[in-house]
Design an enzyme around this catalytic site. Structure first.
Site, PDB file in Angstrom:
ATOM      1  N   SER A  62      79.861 -23.156 -26.688  1.00 20.55           N
ATOM      2  CA  SER A  62      80.213 -23.962 -26.823  1.00 20.55           C
ATOM      3  C   SER A  62      80.330 -25.384 -26.120  1.00 20.55           C
ATOM      4  O   SER A  62      82.050 -25.298 -25.047  1.00 20.55           O
ATOM      5  CB  SER A  62      80.893 -25.060 -28.055  1.00 20.55           C
ATOM      6  OG  SER A  62      79.982 -24.821 -29.833  1.00 20.55           O
TER       7      SER A  62
ATOM      8  N   HIS B   1      75.341 -27.194 -26.252  1.00 20.21           N
ATOM      9  CA  HIS B   1      74.597 -25.474 -25.778  1.00 20.21           C
ATOM     10  C   HIS B   1      72.894 -25.604 -25.453  1.00 20.21           C
ATOM     11  O   HIS B   1      71.815 -26.448 -26.683  1.00 20.21           O
ATOM     12  CB  HIS B   1      74.076 -24.793 -27.251  1.00 20.21           C
ATOM     13  CG  HIS B   1      75.289 -23.969 -28.433  1.00 20.21           C
ATOM     14  ND1 HIS B   1      75.790 -22.825 -27.446  1.00 20.21           N
ATOM     15  CD2 HIS B   1      76.420 -24.896 -28.730  1.00 20.21           C
ATOM     16  CE1 HIS B   1      76.794 -22.822 -28.538  1.00 20.21           C
ATOM     17  NE2 HIS B   1      76.947 -23.893 -28.847  1.00 20.21           N
TER      18      HIS B   1
ATOM     19  N   HIS C  30      73.623 -19.578 -34.378  1.00 23.44           N
ATOM     20  CA  HIS C  30      74.903 -19.114 -35.034  1.00 23.44           C
ATOM     21  C   HIS C  30      74.297 -18.914 -36.518  1.00 23.44           C
ATOM     22  O   HIS C  30      73.365 -19.420 -36.984  1.00 23.44           O
ATOM     23  CB  HIS C  30      76.321 -20.149 -35.319  1.00 23.44           C
ATOM     24  CG  HIS C  30      76.230 -20.794 -33.744  1.00 23.44           C
ATOM     25  ND1 HIS C  30      75.002 -22.111 -32.984  1.00 23.44           N
ATOM     26  CD2 HIS C  30      77.206 -20.524 -32.927  1.00 23.44           C
ATOM     27  CE1 HIS C  30      75.979 -21.648 -32.098  1.00 23.44           C
ATOM     28  NE2 HIS C  30      77.699 -21.387 -31.393  1.00 23.44           N
TER      29      HIS C  30
ATOM     30  N   TYR D  33      75.189 -19.906 -39.072  1.00 22.65           N
ATOM     31  CA  TYR D  33      75.760 -21.381 -39.870  1.00 22.65           C
ATOM     32  C   TYR D  33      73.963 -22.114 -39.713  1.00 22.65           C
ATOM     33  O   TYR D  33      73.596 -22.837 -40.451  1.00 22.65           O
ATOM     34  CB  TYR D  33      76.548 -21.904 -39.521  1.00 22.65           C
ATOM     35  CG  TYR D  33      76.792 -22.248 -38.088  1.00 22.65           C
ATOM     36  CD1 TYR D  33      76.405 -23.851 -38.313  1.00 22.65           C
ATOM     37  CD2 TYR D  33      78.230 -22.417 -37.030  1.00 22.65           C
ATOM     38  CE1 TYR D  33      76.235 -24.442 -36.280  1.00 22.65           C
ATOM     39  CE2 TYR D  33      78.118 -22.501 -35.770  1.00 22.65           C
ATOM     40  CZ  TYR D  33      76.605 -23.447 -35.405  1.00 22.65           C
ATOM     41  OH  TYR D  33      77.252 -24.162 -34.330  1.00 22.65           O
ATOM     42  N   GLU D  34      72.915 -21.893 -38.446  1.00 15.50           N
ATOM     43  CA  GLU D  34      72.686 -22.426 -38.709  1.00 15.50           C
ATOM     44  C   GLU D  34      71.140 -22.047 -39.713  1.00 15.50           C
ATOM     45  O   GLU D  34      69.924 -22.570 -39.638  1.00 15.50           O
ATOM     46  CB  GLU D  34      71.567 -22.324 -37.546  1.00 15.50           C
ATOM     47  CG  GLU D  34      72.565 -23.601 -35.751  1.00 15.50           C
ATOM     48  CD  GLU D  34      71.912 -22.941 -34.994  1.00 15.50           C
ATOM     49  OE1 GLU D  34      71.733 -24.006 -34.400  1.00 15.50           O
ATOM     50  OE2 GLU D  34      73.023 -22.569 -33.661  1.00 15.50           O
TER      51      GLU D  34
ATOM     52  N   ALA E  53      84.035 -21.641 -27.530  1.00 21.94           N
ATOM     53  CA  ALA E  53      85.332 -22.333 -28.341  1.00 21.94           C
ATOM     54  C   ALA E  53      86.007 -21.795 -29.506  1.00 21.94           C
ATOM     55  O   ALA E  53      85.651 -21.388 -30.333  1.00 21.94           O
ATOM     56  CB  ALA E  53      85.298 -24.059 -28.589  1.00 21.94           C
TER      57      ALA E  53
ATOM     58  N   MET F   8      83.244 -19.224 -34.675  1.00 18.09           N
ATOM     59  CA  MET F   8      81.931 -19.135 -35.637  1.00 18.09           C
ATOM     60  C   MET F   8      81.028 -18.552 -34.748  1.00 18.09           C
ATOM     61  O   MET F   8      79.848 -18.352 -35.155  1.00 18.09           O
ATOM     62  CB  MET F   8      81.870 -20.293 -36.313  1.00 18.09           C
ATOM     63  CG  MET F   8      82.298 -21.757 -36.542  1.00 18.09           C
ATOM     64  SD  MET F   8      81.524 -23.278 -37.339  1.00 18.09           S
ATOM     65  CE  MET F   8      83.144 -24.213 -37.696  1.00 18.09           C
ATOM     66  N   SER F   9      81.452 -17.528 -34.082  1.00 17.44           N
ATOM     67  CA  SER F   9      80.654 -16.561 -33.556  1.00 17.44           C
ATOM     68  C   SER F   9      81.412 -15.742 -32.991  1.00 17.44           C
ATOM     69  O   SER F   9      82.140 -14.903 -33.760  1.00 17.44           O
ATOM     70  CB  SER F   9      79.934 -17.277 -31.798  1.00 17.44           C
ATOM     71  OG  SER F   9      81.144 -17.891 -31.084  1.00 17.44           O
TER      72      SER F   9
ATOM     73  N   ASN G 103      91.237 -27.090 -29.516  1.00 20.50           N
ATOM     74  CA  ASN G 103      91.928 -27.633 -30.986  1.00 20.50           C
ATOM     75  C   ASN G 103      92.943 -26.601 -31.689  1.00 20.50           C
ATOM     76  O   ASN G 103      92.341 -24.950 -30.962  1.00 20.50           O
ATOM     77  CB  ASN G 103      90.878 -28.009 -31.213  1.00 20.50           C
ATOM     78  CG  ASN G 103      90.241 -26.930 -31.945  1.00 20.50           C
ATOM     79  OD1 ASN G 103      88.786 -26.614 -31.681  1.00 20.50           O
ATOM     80  ND2 ASN G 103      90.523 -26.466 -33.770  1.00 20.50           N
TER      81      ASN G 103
ATOM     82  N   HIS H  92      83.391 -31.561 -33.507  1.00 25.91           N
ATOM     83  CA  HIS H  92      83.042 -30.982 -32.760  1.00 25.91           C
ATOM     84  C   HIS H  92      83.432 -32.236 -31.194  1.00 25.91           C
ATOM     85  O   HIS H  92      83.128 -31.363 -29.923  1.00 25.91           O
ATOM     86  CB  HIS H  92      81.632 -30.801 -32.560  1.00 25.91           C
ATOM     87  CG  HIS H  92      80.611 -30.006 -31.938  1.00 25.91           C
ATOM     88  ND1 HIS H  92      81.158 -28.929 -31.528  1.00 25.91           N
ATOM     89  CD2 HIS H  92      79.697 -30.819 -30.974  1.00 25.91           C
ATOM     90  CE1 HIS H  92      80.156 -28.416 -30.602  1.00 25.91           C
ATOM     91  NE2 HIS H  92      79.420 -29.814 -31.042  1.00 25.91           N
TER      92      HIS H  92
END
Ligand code: HPA
Length: 268
Positions: A26, A57, A79, A81-82, A109, A207-208, A231, A243
């Site tokens: 990201s 992306h 991902h 989650y997609e 990230a 998440m990756s 963060n 995000h």
């Protein structure tokens, strides 16, 4: 396997052979623009390649040269989650391996959990926790590609961690080190989940990455991982997570991140 070969055949003329594969996370995709003699192939033109809809992306496979090395870099990734399957998530990594890559540099990230980490820090991943609840290695495998039971005891190549640390030192900053926990997402964690992750030994969360590393190790690639701490994780951060903040921090550390990747390629 067939799908990967079909994709490989369809781009072989434009891509040529590569030695190093990269996945740019990201807000980090601009690094690919530093590659020389670069060709950008939109994912949409690659058979079977999943297209990510996440902002930040770009969705190109960029093939170019740095330090006399042929590099393939994914600007953005698919991902779980997609709604992508674990196999779709790692399709790009398998494609780059089929182009000849022997080393994978994964980037992402991530939220900082360890008190040693601050937003804007870069962290070499020394190990991972796959907490997605799935694996990119489930189902039938082709024995020509790799083993059924993959050794993960040194998934992130210690020599590459050292090399990256040396590059950072020469650039005038300290590369942090830590364990990356990969979760399904797409919600950010709750403060209770972050406390749980801390007790499990995670230094950073995202998440990756973890499924890509499994696929790469299965294929016998050497792996290096760099997290951009975008963060502080939920509950450690004072306010809500967004995000926009993730992309903003990635943009802020861009020149340092890009210099680190360039230096790492030069050291290899
Ligand atoms: N949690 C999960 N994924 C992330 C975070 C986070 O805090 N920051 C960037 N990706």
């Amino acid at each position: 396997m067939e799908a990967v070969h079909e994709a490989q055949r369809s781009i072989a003329d434009r891509a040529g052979a590569v030695e190093v594969a990269m996945v740019l996370g990201s807000g980090l995709g601009d690094y690919a623009n530093r590659l020389e003699e670069a060709v950008a192939i939109p994912y949409a033109e690659i058979p079977h390649m999943p297209v990510s809809g996440v902002s930040g992306h770009a969705g190109n496979l960029v093939v170019g040269t740095w330090a006399d090395k042929r590099v393939a870099a994914m600007q953005g990734r698919a991902h779980l989650y997609e709604g992508c399957s674990p196999h779709e998530v790692v399709f790009g990594v398998r494609l780059m391996a089929s182009l000849g890559a022997k080393t994978l540099i994964v980037t992402n990230a991530a939220g900082g959990i360890s008190s040693e980490l601050a937003p804007g820090d870069l962290m070499a991943i020394t190990d991972q926790l796959n907490l997605t609840g799935t694996s990119s290695l489930i189902g039938p495998i082709d024995g020509r590609e790799g083993e059924r039971f993959v050794d993960m005891s040194a998934a992130f190549d210690p020599a590459l961690v050292e090399a990256a640390s040396e590059v950072a030192k020469a650039l005038g900053f300290e590369l942090r080190r830590g364990v990356y926990a990969g979760l399904l997402g797409p919600a950010y964690e709750t403060p209770a989940e972050v406390r749980m992750l801390a007790s499990l030994g995670a230094d950073a969360v995202g998440m990756s990455t973890v499924l890509e590393v499994l696929a790469a190790r299965h294929l016998g690639l050497r792996v290096a991982g760099i997290s951009c701490i975008s963060n502080l994780a939920a509950g450690i951060a004072k306010g809500p997570l967004s995000h926009a903040e993730v992309k903003e921090t990635a943009g802020r550390v861009r020149s340092r991140f890009e210099a680190l990747l360039s230096g790492l390629l030069e050291s290899m």
